[in-house]
Design an enzyme around this catalytic site. Sequence first.
Site, PDB file in Angstrom:
ATOM      1  N   GLY A  10      78.771  54.484 -12.647  1.00 21.97           N
ATOM      2  CA  GLY A  10      78.797  54.277 -11.206  1.00 21.97           C
ATOM      3  C   GLY A  10      78.623  52.820 -10.835  1.00 21.97           C
ATOM      4  O   GLY A  10      77.503  52.315 -10.791  1.00 21.97           O
ATOM      5  N   ARG A  34      84.444  55.967 -12.351  1.00 21.88           N
ATOM      6  CA  ARG A  34      85.535  56.934 -12.231  1.00 21.88           C
ATOM      7  C   ARG A  34      86.873  56.239 -12.029  1.00 21.88           C
ATOM      8  O   ARG A  34      87.902  56.676 -12.547  1.00 21.88           O
ATOM      9  CB  ARG A  34      85.241  57.877 -11.051  1.00 21.88           C
ATOM     10  CG  ARG A  34      86.261  58.978 -10.871  1.00 21.88           C
ATOM     11  CD  ARG A  34      85.840  59.874  -9.723  1.00 21.88           C
ATOM     12  NE  ARG A  34      85.672  59.114  -8.481  1.00 21.88           N
ATOM     13  CZ  ARG A  34      85.307  59.662  -7.326  1.00 21.88           C
ATOM     14  NH1 ARG A  34      85.012  60.945  -7.266  1.00 21.88           N
ATOM     15  NH2 ARG A  34      85.196  58.911  -6.249  1.00 21.88           N
ATOM     16  N   SER A 128      64.102  51.084  -5.468  1.00 23.25           N
ATOM     17  CA  SER A 128      64.089  50.535  -4.111  1.00 23.25           C
ATOM     18  C   SER A 128      64.233  49.027  -4.137  1.00 23.25           C
ATOM     19  O   SER A 128      63.691  48.350  -5.010  1.00 23.25           O
ATOM     20  CB  SER A 128      62.790  50.907  -3.401  1.00 23.25           C
ATOM     21  OG  SER A 128      62.748  50.310  -2.112  1.00 23.25           O
ATOM     22  N   GLY A 130      67.333  47.658  -2.323  1.00 21.87           N
ATOM     23  CA  GLY A 130      68.674  47.325  -1.888  1.00 21.87           C
ATOM     24  C   GLY A 130      69.450  46.591  -2.965  1.00 21.87           C
ATOM     25  O   GLY A 130      69.042  46.535  -4.131  1.00 21.87           O
ATOM     26  N   LYS A 182      59.652  57.850  -3.964  1.00 22.89           N
ATOM     27  CA  LYS A 182      60.693  57.030  -3.316  1.00 22.89           C
ATOM     28  C   LYS A 182      60.976  57.552  -1.908  1.00 22.89           C
ATOM     29  O   LYS A 182      61.184  56.771  -0.970  1.00 22.89           O
ATOM     30  CB  LYS A 182      61.964  57.054  -4.165  1.00 22.89           C
ATOM     31  CG  LYS A 182      63.203  56.424  -3.493  1.00 22.89           C
ATOM     32  CD  LYS A 182      63.050  54.926  -3.273  1.00 22.89           C
ATOM     33  CE  LYS A 182      64.170  54.359  -2.411  1.00 22.89           C
ATOM     34  NZ  LYS A 182      65.521  54.586  -2.922  1.00 22.89           N
ATOM     35  N   HIS A 185      58.245  56.386   0.301  1.00 23.22           N
ATOM     36  CA  HIS A 185      58.517  54.963   0.537  1.00 23.22           C
ATOM     37  C   HIS A 185      59.519  54.811   1.669  1.00 23.22           C
ATOM     38  O   HIS A 185      59.323  54.010   2.597  1.00 23.22           O
ATOM     39  CB  HIS A 185      59.066  54.325  -0.741  1.00 23.22           C
ATOM     40  CG  HIS A 185      59.725  52.985  -0.539  1.00 23.22           C
ATOM     41  ND1 HIS A 185      60.996  52.866  -0.008  1.00 23.22           N
ATOM     42  CD2 HIS A 185      59.301  51.720  -0.780  1.00 23.22           C
ATOM     43  CE1 HIS A 185      61.322  51.591   0.072  1.00 23.22           C
ATOM     44  NE2 HIS A 185      60.313  50.877  -0.399  1.00 23.22           N
ATOM     45  N   ASN A 186      60.602  55.581   1.622  1.00 26.14           N
ATOM     46  CA  ASN A 186      61.637  55.458   2.642  1.00 26.14           C
ATOM     47  C   ASN A 186      61.139  55.924   4.007  1.00 26.14           C
ATOM     48  O   ASN A 186      61.540  55.380   5.039  1.00 26.14           O
ATOM     49  CB  ASN A 186      62.873  56.243   2.228  1.00 26.14           C
ATOM     50  CG  ASN A 186      63.666  55.533   1.146  1.00 26.14           C
ATOM     51  OD1 ASN A 186      63.168  54.624   0.490  1.00 26.14           O
ATOM     52  ND2 ASN A 186      64.898  55.939   0.944  1.00 26.14           N
ATOM     53  N   GLU A 189      59.204  53.167   5.337  1.00 25.89           N
ATOM     54  CA  GLU A 189      60.201  52.154   5.708  1.00 25.89           C
ATOM     55  C   GLU A 189      60.780  52.440   7.092  1.00 25.89           C
ATOM     56  O   GLU A 189      60.901  51.534   7.935  1.00 25.89           O
ATOM     57  CB  GLU A 189      61.305  52.140   4.660  1.00 25.89           C
ATOM     58  CG  GLU A 189      62.475  51.228   4.939  1.00 25.89           C
ATOM     59  CD  GLU A 189      63.574  51.414   3.902  1.00 25.89           C
ATOM     60  OE1 GLU A 189      64.758  51.477   4.309  1.00 25.89           O
ATOM     61  OE2 GLU A 189      63.255  51.504   2.699  1.00 25.89           O
TER      62      GLU A 189
END
Length: 466
Positions: A10, A34, A128, A130, A182, A185-186, A189
């Site tokens: 990916g 892919r 995390s 970005g 996570k 965390h978000n 955020e």
Amino acid sequence: MSNARIGLIGLGTMGAALALNIADNGFPIAVWNRTTATTQEFHAGAGDLAGMITPTETLEELVASIAKPRAIILMVPAGQAVDDQIAALRPLLDDDDLIIDAGNANFHDTNRRADAAGDLPFLGIGVSGGEEGARFGPSIMGGGKRAYWDRVSDVLNAIAAKHDDTACATWMGEGGAGHFVKAVHNGIEYADMQMIAEVYGIMRDGMDMAPAAIGETFAAWDDGPLKSYLVEISGKVAAATDPKTGKPMLEVIVDAAGQKGTGRWTVIEAQHLAAPIPAIEAAVVARNLSSQLETRQAGEALFGAAPHHLPHDTLTLGTLEQALMAGKILCYAQGFDMIVKASESFGWALPLPEIAKVWRAGCIIRSAMLDDMATALGEDTGRNLMFAPRFATLLQENHNALRQVVAQAALHGLPLPALSSGLAYFDTMRTGRGTANMIQGQRDFFGAHGFARVDGGSGHHGPWGS
């Protein structure tokens, strides 16, 4: 030739950045996407790191390029795409080869995948930071069997962000523990961003401040106790100029916030856990409302715009700074309290001090406060963070500013959903006798549910039917 230390599937924004980070830290990596053209373009643009990267055109070629026992990171969209990729990959692997889902998975899906894997190695890790974090050092939250984490911890520690030379990468627990952390965390955020946006709204609409002045204010706050990544970038966003029109950048951005669903997952799970996270819930609701542009415009046309403008000296920038400080502590306290509830519910023994330490660098909610939070959580993991001496003192010093800001905003039509919810949470958590006795009376009246009496016993009923 099997010479890659690890593989990655990916090559979207995050996957490509993570692959370069791995190569940059001295680990040969094999990659597959892919779309073969994407793989070729990625390798061609890797520059000096191209020699550390093996581009492959088939899954079979990818597997053959990785040294045994293999480890392959999946950076594909959450949901069915992960299941499809695992199903395609697993038949090509040996029984001791490790699959690592590093996408934004719902932790329930990670639990299910770990159970389905059985004795076949599988990890679910939250990443995390970005694109920049993925490339130069993210915060990494691992979930799965500890032995599988240990197999790749050298790679994950090397690529993670560092705080005082300590890697911001930790094993959190079995199954979906990493992806759960996570998600919280978000959620934090979402609340932190919303509170900053609400304070921005007060400065813009209530105090008639220009974007440049707002940017200077955030920049000044970032040199103080509010120092954090989100306050830092908010100052930069406010100060930026649109190269096309020459206007302040904020003036040309549509007032509708996007979301990928992780905050919504956090709120849904909080309800299942009976974990109160009102500031985070309010932030998710605010994003949903932001998308209803036409409805909001119709509401303004029907009811008229709120007055917005605050009389001179009603609030100061210092008061706003204190209010944001109090709100920030409260949203973190709610997030950590949710982690405690999940730890008890799922039997994870989630390491709260280590979670705070992992969040000190690399991730979106990194903040100067997290050092003190790690210390406070280490002293008493079961205590709500707002009751820890350091943060109790800060709330005592700053909650009146939050109250002033919320009150004046309400009087002048400035919506503060997250800050208001944070204040209501604070006041509820310091009220020894609230009003739920009325609710218990109501429930008993219409449903004979019974209630506990202050003088002892439970299952009592009122004289409603007499």
